[in-house]
Design an enzyme around this catalytic site. Structure first.
Site, PDB file in Angstrom:
ATOM      1  N   CYS A  58       6.412  -0.293   0.931  1.00  0.00           N
ATOM      2  CA  CYS A  58       7.571  -0.191   1.792  1.00  0.00           C
ATOM      3  C   CYS A  58       7.617  -1.349   2.772  1.00  0.00           C
ATOM      4  CB  CYS A  58       7.517   1.138   2.560  1.00  0.00           C
ATOM      5  SG  CYS A  58       7.173   2.563   1.507  1.00  0.00           S
TER       6      CYS A  58
ATOM      7  N   ARG B 159      11.758   2.612   2.417  1.00  0.00           N
ATOM      8  CA  ARG B 159      10.789   3.212   1.499  1.00  0.00           C
ATOM      9  C   ARG B 159      11.066   2.871   0.040  1.00  0.00           C
ATOM     10  NH1 ARG B 159       9.814   9.580  -0.128  1.00  0.00           N
ATOM     11  NH2 ARG B 159       7.774   9.285  -1.109  1.00  0.00           N
TER      12      ARG B 159
ATOM     13  N   ILE C 218       6.911   5.986  -4.513  1.00  0.00           N
ATOM     14  CA  ILE C 218       6.009   5.872  -5.653  1.00  0.00           C
ATOM     15  C   ILE C 218       5.243   7.178  -5.874  1.00  0.00           C
ATOM     16  CG2 ILE C 218       4.023   4.616  -6.606  1.00  0.00           C
ATOM     17  CD1 ILE C 218       6.498   2.875  -6.380  1.00  0.00           C
ATOM     18  N   ILE C 219       4.722   7.757  -4.791  1.00  0.00           N
ATOM     19  CA  ILE C 219       3.942   8.993  -4.849  1.00  0.00           C
ATOM     20  C   ILE C 219       4.642  10.059  -4.008  1.00  0.00           C
ATOM     21  CG2 ILE C 219       1.753  10.069  -4.168  1.00  0.00           C
ATOM     22  CD1 ILE C 219       0.367   7.432  -4.823  1.00  0.00           C
TER      23      ILE C 219
ATOM     24  N   ASN D 119       2.917   0.851   4.913  1.00  0.00           N
ATOM     25  CA  ASN D 119       3.240   0.068   3.728  1.00  0.00           C
ATOM     26  C   ASN D 119       1.992  -0.031   2.864  1.00  0.00           C
ATOM     27  OD1 ASN D 119       4.147  -1.832   1.840  1.00  0.00           O
ATOM     28  ND2 ASN D 119       3.703  -3.560   3.190  1.00  0.00           N
TER      29      ASN D 119
ATOM     30  N   GLU E 179      -0.549   1.698  -0.569  1.00  0.00           N
ATOM     31  CA  GLU E 179      -0.991   2.885  -1.294  1.00  0.00           C
ATOM     32  C   GLU E 179      -2.466   3.125  -0.988  1.00  0.00           C
ATOM     33  OE1 GLU E 179       1.069   4.671  -2.912  1.00  0.00           O
ATOM     34  OE2 GLU E 179       2.724   3.327  -3.446  1.00  0.00           O
TER      35      GLU E 179
END
Length: 651
Positions: A2, A60, A63-64, A89, A91
């Site tokens: 993001c 955003r 993704i998850i 931002n 993962e």
């Protein structure tokens, strides 16, 4: 994945309610980082004056936990729900394990199924030590409504960017510099050009952290966190201090060490495959990306791989990549780039970069990312393997210069002086010169293009006191006593990797709303790689020796011992004729950067290069990209046409 933005206002500054709109508007230029949704949150509960102390903005790329995990995210323990507000931002790949550990140890409660809450809960219960438990890529800003403190942190290797700007009106934090500029001006930040950073860029071909080309904007360095309180300067602390500590191989146990490398890579790739969307992989035809793709195939047999090449013979890895994809059973997509496409995309690419990076390989990366985004939302890639496992050919230099170690220091200096009188191109001249220097003097990364004389002729404000040692000396001081290859790797972790490799990887993929993941750059992988002794990284005939041995059962034979190429770019040829040469002359003629760059010297280089007198391609590319950056962000004379990525219907 993001884009984040935060404005922490000075208590005595004017921070009226329109600050929310200002922050919200400022997120628009980085919509490409998160086109799925946007949001803003303001803390208007300041106990002193009731005004907004902090405003958080967010874009955003989901993704998850796509349906939830919205940001800015609020979380708190049962006794203080909503204590924290987070913009994040990146993962966190071990978020499932972290959530279970936090539940078991503290009874932590979670309202979503995502990784964002794991960050906040980990920080609440473990404090700053939580950062060393996170396996992932991240940059985040976390506001604590009780302590009135903004806590910002960045991942160990600097995969995700974070800019900071502080002025009389407050501090701004953001994923992209272009989004900070208007808010920084509002806060009274000094946005003038930093001439020393310009010189560092010209030498290194990137702007080294924590610098940017504007004095008042800096970057939070990789592996660091910052505490920011209203009205105060950020307090920065480095939490990740990598150490290459060789553990010699025991005779007869070599295979166990190779198996350890394989196991940790398998685990890293498995965790990097966690997503609620389709994951693909870049495939350049080299050992690193092929290994990642082959391991990813174990989790997704329908994996799609992507590569790019150019409309010029000898500047494409498409054939090798296609053969690799066939060998591992992946579906493959290629993108061939013409010179006209290359030139037309340059203004848009430099706009996405925020800061100039003189690595032409970022252009094909931009195109393959755009192609990949038509098929997937996430890709894996092989960045970081060279720095961790000893993959650059230059790392073999200490072997070729080993004989000089036995030569007295004074005599070595004498040989270096004598080498200057030898004709250019004479065999042995370069060897004598480099052998006369210490490692600290001769090695400052993979980018070497300007001699001191050329640099002085090219820069209009050359300062001999501003050298690469401004950047490298503190890093070398941390590795005193290590073997020379380890010292070079350590230097590259803090220079070339985070200044060039990861900047182009992040900026070019996020320009296309594509998340790039790098499984080699995982703390657990680093822990294994850092133990490798000198001779398991570099030999007289190869690089990444231990990694190659470990990957023998995984990587096709035609790739295993292939020389490193990356994405070769034909700028040396294109700067002699055609659209790129025409663009180069037009860029110099229109430039208003003559107070920083000697434009006549650049024109002379162009003439010499065009006529085949000298190969100035790398030097020309460095200054041309700077001039284009200056035209876009300082002069305003070039306005890039920003195109929307092409998204598939289903991901």
């Amino acid at each position: 994945m993001c884009g984040l933005l935060a404005y922490l206002a000075d208590p005595v500054a004017d921070h009226s309610t329109d600050l929310v709109n200002a922050v919200s508007d400022a997120t628009h230029p980085m919509r490409h980082r998160g086109p799925d949704e946007s949001g803003a949150w303001a803390d208007d509960s300041d106990p002193t004056d009731g005004h907004h102390t902090v405003v958080l903005g967010f874009n955003r790329l989901s993704i998850i936990d796509i349906a939830h995990s919205h940001q800015p995210l609020r979380w708190g323990p049962p006794e203080a729900p909503n204590r924290y507000a987070l913009v994040f931002n990146g993962e966190i790949y071990n978020y499932l394990e972290l959530r279970e550990e936090l539940r078991a140890e503290f009874g932590a409660e979670f309202a979503t199924e995502g990784d964002s809450e794991a960050i906040v809960a980990a920080y609440h219960y473990w404090g700053t030590t939580a950062l060393n438990r996170l396996r992932g890529m991240f940059a985040f800003a976390l506001w604590d409504t009780e302590t009135r403190e903004l806590f910002c942190a960045r991942d160990p290797f600097g995969i995700k960017p974070l800019y900071l700007a502080t002025g009389p009106g407050g501090t701004i934090v953001g994923s992209e510099k272009k989004c900070i500029l208007d808010l920084a001006a509002r806060a009274g930040v000094d946005l003038s050009i930093d001439e020393r950073a310009v010189q560092h860029y010209t030498v290194l071909q990137y702007v080294p952290e924590p610098e940017t080309l504007q004095r008042g904007i800096r970057r939070l360095e990789s592996g660091s966190y910052a505490r920011i309180r209203p009205g105060q300067q950020p307090e920065v602390t480095r939490y990740f201090k990598p150490k290459f500590a060789a553990v010699p191989f025991v005779t007869g146990q070599e295979q166990a060490r190779y198996d350890e490398i394989t196991a940790v890579l398998e685990d890293s790739v498995a965790k990097h495959m966690r997503a609620d969307v389709t994951v693909g992989a870049f495939l350049s035809g080299g050992i690193d990306s092929t290994a990642i793709a082959a391991l990813a195939m174990r989790h997704n047999p329908k994996l799609i791989t992507f590569t790019t090449g150019f409309e010029r013979e000898g500047f494409s890895e498409v054939d090798v990549a296609v053969a690799s994809a066939e060998a591992i059973g992946a579906r493959h997509v290629t993108k061939v780039v013409s010179q006209a496409e290359f030139v037309a995309a340059l203004p848009e690419i430099v706009w996405y970069l925020d800061e100039p990076v003189a690595d032409p390989a970022l252009v094909p990366l931009f195109f393959i990312a755009r192609e990949a985004r038509k098929h997937v939302k996430v890709v894996l890639s092989g960045e970081g393997a060279d720095e961790l496992f000893g993959g650059y050919t230059i790392y073999r230099e200490p072997l070729s210069l080993k004989a000089f170690d036995r030569v007295p220091r004074g005599l070595r200096r004498g040989l270096g002086k004598a080498s200057k009188s030898l004709p250019d191109g004479m065999r042995g001249k370069s060897l004598l010169h480099r052998g006369s220097l210490t490692l600290e003097e001769r090695y400052y990364g993979n980018a070497r293009s300007f001699s001191d004389e050329q640099l002085q002729a090219t820069l209009a404000q050359f300062n001999p006191e501003w050298t690469h040692t401004d950047v490298t000396a503190p890093i070398y001081a941390e590795s005193a006593g290590w073997d020379p290859v380890a010292r070079m790797q350590h230097l590259d972790l803090f220079t070339w990797l985070r200044g060039d490799i990861l900047v182009k990887a992040d900026k070019m993929t996020m320009a296309n709303s594509l998340e790039l993941r790098v499984p080699f750059l995982d703390p657990e992988v680093f822990a294994v790689a850092a133990k490798l002794p000198y001779d398991q990284k570099i030999t007289r005939t190869t690089t990444k020796y231990a990694l190659r041995r470990a990957l023998e059962p995984i990587v096709p034979a035609h790739v295993l011992h292939r020389a490193k190429l990356g994405f070769p770019v034909p700028i040396r040829h294109w700067l002699r004729s055609g659209e790129l040469l025409e663009w180069a002359y037009a860029t110099v003629d229109a430039s208003q950067a003559g107070h920083l760059i000697n434009l006549d010297a650049v024109r002379q280089m162009l003439e010499e290069h065009r006529n085949g007198v000298s190969d100035h391609s790398r030097r020309l590319w460095t200054v041309l990209i700077f001039m284009l950056w200056h035209a876009i962000f300082i002069e305003g004379s070039v306005t890039p046409q920003i195109s929307e990525p092409v998204y598939p219907v289903e991901l």
